[in-house]
Design a protein around this motif. Structure first.
Motif, PDB file in Angstrom:
ATOM      1  N   GLU A  28      68.728 -29.377  74.703  1.00 46.14           N
ATOM      2  CA  GLU A  28      70.113 -29.716  74.426  1.00 46.14           C
ATOM      3  C   GLU A  28      70.308 -31.214  74.621  1.00 46.14           C
ATOM      4  OE1 GLU A  28      74.251 -28.018  76.049  1.00 46.14           O
ATOM      5  OE2 GLU A  28      72.581 -26.619  75.911  1.00 46.14           O
ATOM      6  N   GLU A  29      70.817 -31.850  73.618  1.00 46.20           N
ATOM      7  CA  GLU A  29      70.867 -33.303  73.716  1.00 46.20           C
ATOM      8  C   GLU A  29      72.132 -33.735  74.451  1.00 46.20           C
ATOM      9  OE1 GLU A  29      70.467 -34.012  69.685  1.00 46.20           O
ATOM     10  OE2 GLU A  29      72.264 -32.910  69.129  1.00 46.20           O
ATOM     11  N   ASP A  30      72.061 -34.936  74.932  1.00 47.07           N
ATOM     12  CA  ASP A  30      73.193 -35.457  75.693  1.00 47.07           C
ATOM     13  C   ASP A  30      74.316 -35.844  74.761  1.00 47.07           C
ATOM     14  OD1 ASP A  30      72.165 -35.125  78.174  1.00 47.07           O
ATOM     15  OD2 ASP A  30      71.065 -37.020  78.111  1.00 47.07           O
ATOM     16  N   VAL A  31      75.509 -35.527  75.206  1.00 43.72           N
ATOM     17  CA  VAL A  31      76.671 -35.919  74.405  1.00 43.72           C
ATOM     18  C   VAL A  31      77.590 -36.764  75.262  1.00 43.72           C
ATOM     19  CG1 VAL A  31      76.583 -33.931  72.892  1.00 43.72           C
ATOM     20  CG2 VAL A  31      77.879 -33.794  75.007  1.00 43.72           C
ATOM     21  N   CYS A  32      78.347 -37.575  74.586  1.00 42.72           N
ATOM     22  CA  CYS A  32      79.321 -38.407  75.275  1.00 42.72           C
ATOM     23  C   CYS A  32      80.382 -37.472  75.867  1.00 42.72           C
ATOM     24  CB  CYS A  32      79.952 -39.364  74.266  1.00 42.72           C
ATOM     25  SG  CYS A  32      81.470 -40.126  74.800  1.00 42.72           S
ATOM     26  N   GLY A  33      80.702 -37.692  77.120  1.00 42.21           N
ATOM     27  CA  GLY A  33      81.643 -36.809  77.799  1.00 42.21           C
ATOM     28  C   GLY A  33      83.050 -36.905  77.253  1.00 42.21           C
ATOM     29  N   ILE A  34      83.336 -37.908  76.481  1.00 40.12           N
ATOM     30  CA  ILE A  34      84.693 -38.067  75.974  1.00 40.12           C
ATOM     31  C   ILE A  34      84.836 -37.472  74.580  1.00 40.12           C
ATOM     32  CG2 ILE A  34      86.449 -39.751  75.318  1.00 40.12           C
ATOM     33  CD1 ILE A  34      85.341 -41.518  77.587  1.00 40.12           C
ATOM     34  N   CYS A  35      83.957 -37.894  73.682  1.00 40.55           N
ATOM     35  CA  CYS A  35      84.136 -37.414  72.304  1.00 40.55           C
ATOM     36  C   CYS A  35      83.218 -36.243  71.973  1.00 40.55           C
ATOM     37  CB  CYS A  35      83.921 -38.547  71.305  1.00 40.55           C
ATOM     38  SG  CYS A  35      82.227 -39.146  71.271  1.00 40.55           S
ATOM     39  N   ARG A  36      82.359 -35.875  72.862  1.00 38.32           N
ATOM     40  CA  ARG A  36      81.443 -34.747  72.687  1.00 38.32           C
ATOM     41  C   ARG A  36      80.502 -34.926  71.494  1.00 38.32           C
ATOM     42  NH1 ARG A  36      80.941 -32.631  77.086  1.00 38.32           N
ATOM     43  NH2 ARG A  36      80.196 -30.665  76.246  1.00 38.32           N
ATOM     44  N   LEU A  55      76.293 -47.648  73.972  1.00 36.26           N
ATOM     45  CA  LEU A  55      76.698 -46.849  75.118  1.00 36.26           C
ATOM     46  C   LEU A  55      77.136 -47.773  76.236  1.00 36.26           C
ATOM     47  CD1 LEU A  55      73.963 -44.089  75.324  1.00 36.26           C
ATOM     48  CD2 LEU A  55      76.080 -44.124  74.020  1.00 36.26           C
ATOM     49  N   ILE A  56      77.796 -47.172  77.185  1.00 37.53           N
ATOM     50  CA  ILE A  56      78.149 -47.927  78.389  1.00 37.53           C
ATOM     51  C   ILE A  56      77.727 -47.089  79.582  1.00 37.53           C
ATOM     52  CG2 ILE A  56      80.529 -47.034  78.525  1.00 37.53           C
ATOM     53  CD1 ILE A  56      81.306 -49.971  79.304  1.00 37.53           C
ATOM     54  N   TRP A  57      77.096 -47.739  80.530  1.00 37.61           N
ATOM     55  CA  TRP A  57      76.580 -47.032  81.706  1.00 37.61           C
ATOM     56  C   TRP A  57      77.492 -47.312  82.890  1.00 37.61           C
ATOM     57  CZ3 TRP A  57      73.588 -48.788  77.811  1.00 37.61           C
ATOM     58  CH2 TRP A  57      72.564 -47.950  77.347  1.00 37.61           C
ATOM     59  N   GLY A  58      77.877 -46.265  83.580  1.00 38.95           N
ATOM     60  CA  GLY A  58      78.683 -46.477  84.773  1.00 38.95           C
ATOM     61  C   GLY A  58      77.817 -46.391  86.020  1.00 38.95           C
ATOM     62  N   GLU A  59      78.324 -46.974  87.070  1.00 32.44           N
ATOM     63  CA  GLU A  59      77.539 -46.904  88.319  1.00 32.44           C
ATOM     64  C   GLU A  59      77.497 -45.470  88.826  1.00 32.44           C
ATOM     65  OE1 GLU A  59      78.344 -50.062  91.106  1.00 32.44           O
ATOM     66  OE2 GLU A  59      76.774 -51.012  89.871  1.00 32.44           O
ATOM     67  N   CYS A  82      86.513 -43.156  86.131  1.00 31.77           N
ATOM     68  CA  CYS A  82      85.566 -42.468  85.263  1.00 31.77           C
ATOM     69  C   CYS A  82      86.158 -41.103  84.924  1.00 31.77           C
ATOM     70  CB  CYS A  82      84.227 -42.295  85.971  1.00 31.77           C
ATOM     71  SG  CYS A  82      83.142 -41.129  85.136  1.00 31.77           S
ATOM     72  N   PRO A  83      86.190 -40.739  83.682  1.00 30.62           N
ATOM     73  CA  PRO A  83      86.823 -39.468  83.321  1.00 30.62           C
ATOM     74  C   PRO A  83      86.063 -38.254  83.866  1.00 30.62           C
ATOM     75  CG  PRO A  83      85.796 -40.477  81.416  1.00 30.62           C
ATOM     76  CD  PRO A  83      85.703 -41.473  82.530  1.00 30.62           C
ATOM     77  N   MET A  84      84.849 -38.435  84.272  1.00 22.57           N
ATOM     78  CA  MET A  84      84.086 -37.297  84.732  1.00 22.57           C
ATOM     79  C   MET A  84      84.304 -37.026  86.228  1.00 22.57           C
ATOM     80  SD  MET A  84      82.562 -36.350  81.971  1.00 22.57           S
ATOM     81  CE  MET A  84      80.979 -35.534  82.026  1.00 22.57           C
ATOM     82  N   ASP A  85      84.275 -38.056  87.010  1.00 22.82           N
ATOM     83  CA  ASP A  85      84.333 -37.785  88.449  1.00 22.82           C
ATOM     84  C   ASP A  85      85.501 -38.483  89.150  1.00 22.82           C
ATOM     85  OD1 ASP A  85      83.527 -40.373  88.384  1.00 22.82           O
ATOM     86  OD2 ASP A  85      81.491 -39.988  89.087  1.00 22.82           O
ATOM     87  N   ARG A  86      86.351 -39.129  88.387  1.00 21.84           N
ATOM     88  CA  ARG A  86      87.557 -39.751  88.949  1.00 21.84           C
ATOM     89  C   ARG A  86      87.247 -40.826  89.994  1.00 21.84           C
ATOM     90  NH1 ARG A  86      91.842 -39.164  85.723  1.00 21.84           N
ATOM     91  NH2 ARG A  86      91.403 -37.303  84.551  1.00 21.84           N
TER      92      ARG A  86
END
Lengths: 102, 766
Positions: A28-36, A55-59, A82-86
């Motif tokens: 399963e390939e990685d998808v952007c958490g925002i636009c899927r 892409l942009i990498w967050g810490e 960060c939309p994933m972990d706030r």
């Protein structure tokens, strides 16, 4: 017998190096958490993948399409998180050093 | 008691008798009146009596005859004389009968229409001989009166006598003439027709013959026969002149021929007694339009029967099509045309033996042709329907259309006319109510008929399928194939094609293709950069995987030397683009290798698998297939066999025994495999071309593994939508296909008749 390679027309696919250890390509390939959309695809606003839609990498280790994230950060409700972990969004300097040799 | 007449009755009877007697006696003294009367009767009866032709009627003093008739007229006996005459005629009938039989038996032996002509002439002679007023023409006898016994109103004796005689005579001869006469008469009439092109004076010669026909009443009696002769002649002439001649308009020529040749002839039976051409024209107008209709009908029938071949010949047959259009205006044979063409299509086009490309070409021609014949497109709509349905069921239709769209036509006969204006594919379902030139749909248009106004060929072809997505997908596959086979970096043709197609399909739909093209240019740029940093033998095409059709993935372990080249390149790439890495599609591409053997040096292009195998053989002379697979890691047997085959073809390897190969350091005589070397070239090139396609087939093959699961769930649950199937399959071990791939597979299964799809639900075809 001696074999010499004269030239080689090969075909390759490029991938973003997301830092995750070499996983099976078919998985399963990685998808952007925002636009899927897959990382190697492009965000909804773009037409060309790759360098035009990086892409942009967050810490926090989350990775998004840059355009998607910037748009998110631009909205008031994001509170610069960060939309994933706030956690507050901090762009990683440059992602992990190339590790494909291992 | 006996009845005794009363004196009154007796007196009455006597009165009457006297009256009758004096009437007969002309109120002459004694019986001299009666004598005159009996003399007059004798003269008249003798004058009228029909005689055999060998005894011509004796010459009578017309004054005497006239006087006799006058006497009879005064005594109101003319009618009786006439009846007497008709009786005589009946008795003499055997004379004619005899002769007719003679002629007819002669005719039946020889089948010569001239005998019929002679017979007709002979009958005319009889007619004239027996005609009571033959010596007079009708205008000279107005003073012969026949007092009608009923109301004393005088009538022209001439006409009455002539009428009665004619009717009686006709009745006689018709009763005599055998049925074979009508056949002979038909031939005779046909023989008077203008056959060659300069018969103008010959027609005049026939005038007398027609006079005889009229005299004998043959024209009225055989009117339909004469007409059918005419029809047949027209039909024959048109068939002879027009059949297979499509390169010029025939209808005008035919009409000219009608006015020049047929009309003068037709004037004889149909415009008798016309004093001038104007009058004749009036008399002919009804008949003329009937025959003009017939001309159109015959031509129409002819063209209808030829329509399929005319379409094949298009555009050379355009004039014929215009003829057909004009004829169809006059004759309503549209439904006939439709059914004929449909039948022809079914028989000659829509069968498994026909190439899809040919069907498409013919379909395009049909479109073009019927547009000439019927601009609103109703005919086309009716004819095209079965073709479109058939094409939809053919698996390679899309491929053919797309191949043509990108100008892949091998022999240069493109379906799509370059002159066709490039029109975007837009579906206009709603009528434009502000259109001033709006016209109602033709009468025979069905309820589901939709005039496709923009109507260029491409949009018609694309509309065979409900959505154009299929086309875009196929286009993508085709483009991938072509791009991956371009080695000289010249993508101009592809770029141009895509630009053209963009106009039709819209920019958005072809975005994918745009990315593919950019990948190609980017690859070149990157390669230039990498080469400048560190020259490499490797020149890869780096693709964006989501934008290309699914290609053959799966990597096998390359022998060290090849792998080293690859890894080095990948490192350089990552140095250039720090965020990216490369995933190699090792099965694809070509390697140019130089093989130095003891007695020869070969420089060949081989697929990477073969290159890897050669590499392995340089370590050891003999390998079995299983050993090779073990060395190369994740690779399937067919790929290895294919790789080996290429090398065997090149004469580098030899299969010693099944699945065991040996390196040929010294070339063996190619006697065992004559022509092996030329075959090799083709083997390679054939092998490379369908790269993307085989990948797709492989995918289908892999989904096929799951067919048992699908079959099982459809058996248990009956109807299932596609996404249900997908979710359930996810439980199967190792299932990793997308729903699109599953959809493609199910579609393939439907074509094979395994499953049936209805309203998005799938079920087994039982």
């Amino acid at each position: 017998m001696k074999v010499t390679i004269k030239s080689w027309n090969a075909i390759a696919q490029w991938r973003w190096d997301t830092g995750k250890a070499d996983q099976d390509d078919a998985d399963e390939e990685d998808v952007c958490g925002i636009c899927r959309v897959a990382y190697e695809g492009c965000c909804p606003a773009c037409k060309m993948p790759g360098d035009d839609c990086p892409l942009i990498w967050g810490e926090c280790s989350h990775v998004f399409h840059m355009h998607c994230l910037l748009k998110w950060i631009g909205t008031g409700q994001s509170k610069q998180q960060c939309p994933m972990d706030r956690r507050p969004w901090v762009t990683a300097e440059r992602k992990v050093a190339p590790s494909n040799s291992s | 008691m006996t009845t005794t007449a009363t004196p009154a009755v007796l007196a009455f009877v006597e009165d009457k008798w006297q009256e009758a007697f004096s009437n007969l006696n002309h109120h002459q003294p004694g019986i001299s009146g009666l004598m005159t009367l009996s003399k007059a009767w004798k003269i008249a009866a003798d004058f009228l009596r029909p005689r055999p032709l060998s005894q011509p009627r004796p010459k009578y003093n017309p004054v005497e005859v006239k006087m006799a008739f006058d006497v009879l007229g005064q005594t109101r006996l003319l009618y009786t004389v006439l009846e007497n005459f008709l009786d005589d005629m009946h008795q003499q009938e055997y004379l004619i009968k005899h002769e007719v039989e003679e002629y007819m038996s002669k005719y039946e032996e020889t089948d010569d229409p001239r005998i019929i002509a002679q017979l007709v002439n002979r009958l005319v002679e009889w007619f004239n001989a027996w005609h009571p007023l033959a010596e007079y023409d009708s205008s000279s006898v107005p003073d012969l009166w026949l007092a009608d016994s009923q109301d004393d109103a005088p009538k022209s004796l001439g006409h009455v006598v002539t009428d009665h005689f004619t009717v009686a005579f006709h009745t006689h001869i018709y009763s005599i003439l055998p049925p074979s006469f009508s056949r002979g008469f038909k031939v005779l009439v046909a023989s008077t027709l203008p056959i060659s092109d300069d018969m103008s004076d010959n027609v005049k010669l026939d005038q007398s013959a027609w006079e005889s026909f009229f005299a004998l009443g043959l024209v009225e009696r055989y009117e339909s026969l004469i007409a059918s002769v005419c029809y047949e002649h027209i039909e024959g002439y048109i068939r002879k002149t027009c059949e297979g001649k499509w390169s010029e308009k025939m209808l005008t020529g035919m009409r000219e021929w009608m006015t020049k040749k047929m009309v003068p002839w037709m004037c004889l039976p149909y415009a008798r007694g016309a004093k001038n051409s104007e009058e004749a024209g009036k008399m002919m107008s009804g008949v003329g339009s009937r025959f003009d209709y017939h001309v159109c009908k015959v031509l129409c029938d002819l063209r209808t029967s030829e329509i399929f071949d005319m379409i094949v010949d298009f555009p050379d047959s355009k004039p014929a099509l215009e003829d057909l259009k004009e004829c169809l205006h006059r004759v309503d044979q549209r439904s006939n045309l439709v059914s004929t063409l449909r039948k022809a299509n079914k028989k000659r086009l829509l069968h498994p033996g026909a190439d899809t490309k040919d069907i498409l070409t013919q379909y395009v021609s049909i479109i073009k042709c019927l547009r000439v014949v019927d601009p609103p497109g109703v005919l086309l709509y009716k004819v095209a329907d079965p073709i479109r349905r058939y094409l939809r069921d053919r698996p390679d239709t899309i491929r053919c259309i797309v191949a043509d769209l990108v100008g892949d036509g091998e022999n240069g006969t493109s379906l799509v006319d370059d002159n066709d204006p490039l029109v975007p594919l837009v579906s206009r379902d709603v009528e434009d109510y502000t259109d001033v030139t709006w016209e109602p749909e033709p009468l025979d248009a069905g309820p589901d008929f939709r005039a496709n106004k923009p109507g260029d060929i491409v949009s018609t072809l694309v509309s065979i399928y409900e959505s154009k997505d299929l086309f875009v997908k196929e286009l993508q596959v085709l483009l991938a194939q072509r791009l991956l086979n371009v080695t000289d970096g010249n993508y101009e043709k592809e770029r141009r094609n895509i630009e053209i197609l963009k106009v039709r399909f819209g920019e958005a739909a072809l975005q994918v293709c745009e990315v593919m093209l950019r990948d190609m240019t980017d690859s070149r740029r990157i390669d230039q950069h990498v080469q400048s940093q560190k020259p490499s033998l490797l020149h890869p095409i780096i693709i964006s995987r989501h934008f290309w059709p699914t290609l053959q993935t799966g990597t096998f372990t390359l022998p060290s030397r090849l792998r080293a080249v690859q890894e080095e390149y990948a490192r350089e790439y990552t140095a250039f683009k720090p965020d990216k890495k490369l995933v190699w599609l090792s099965h694809m591409g070509t390697v140019k290798i130089e093989v130095e053997l003891q007695d020869r040096t070969l420089e060949v292009d081989v697929p990477p698998v073969s290159a890897a195998i050669v590499e392995l053989f340089s370590e050891r002379d003999r390998w079995s297939v299983d050993e090779l697979i073990a060395q190369m890691g994740r690779i399937d047997r067919p790929s290895v066999s294919k790789g080996l085959l290429v090398l065997v073809d090149l004469g580098i390897l030899k299969e010693e025994e099944t699945d065991n190969y040996r390196l040929l350091e010294i070339a063996e005589e190619p006697s065992s495999e004559p022509g092996a070397v030329p075959a090799s070239r083709s083997a390679i090139s054939m092998d490379e071309l369908p790269g993307a396609q085989t990948a797709q087939q492989q995918q289908a093959e892999q989904v096929r593994m799951y067919w048992k699961f699908i079959e099982g769930m459809l058996t248990n649950l009956g109807l299932l939508p596609l996404d249900r199937i997908q979710t359930m399959l996810k439980f199967a071990p190792g299932y990793d296909r997308s729903i699109e791939q599953l959809g493609m597979y199910m579609e393939a299964a439907r074509r094979e008749g395994l499953v049936v799809a209805k309203d998005g639900m799938w079920r087994l075809n039982r």
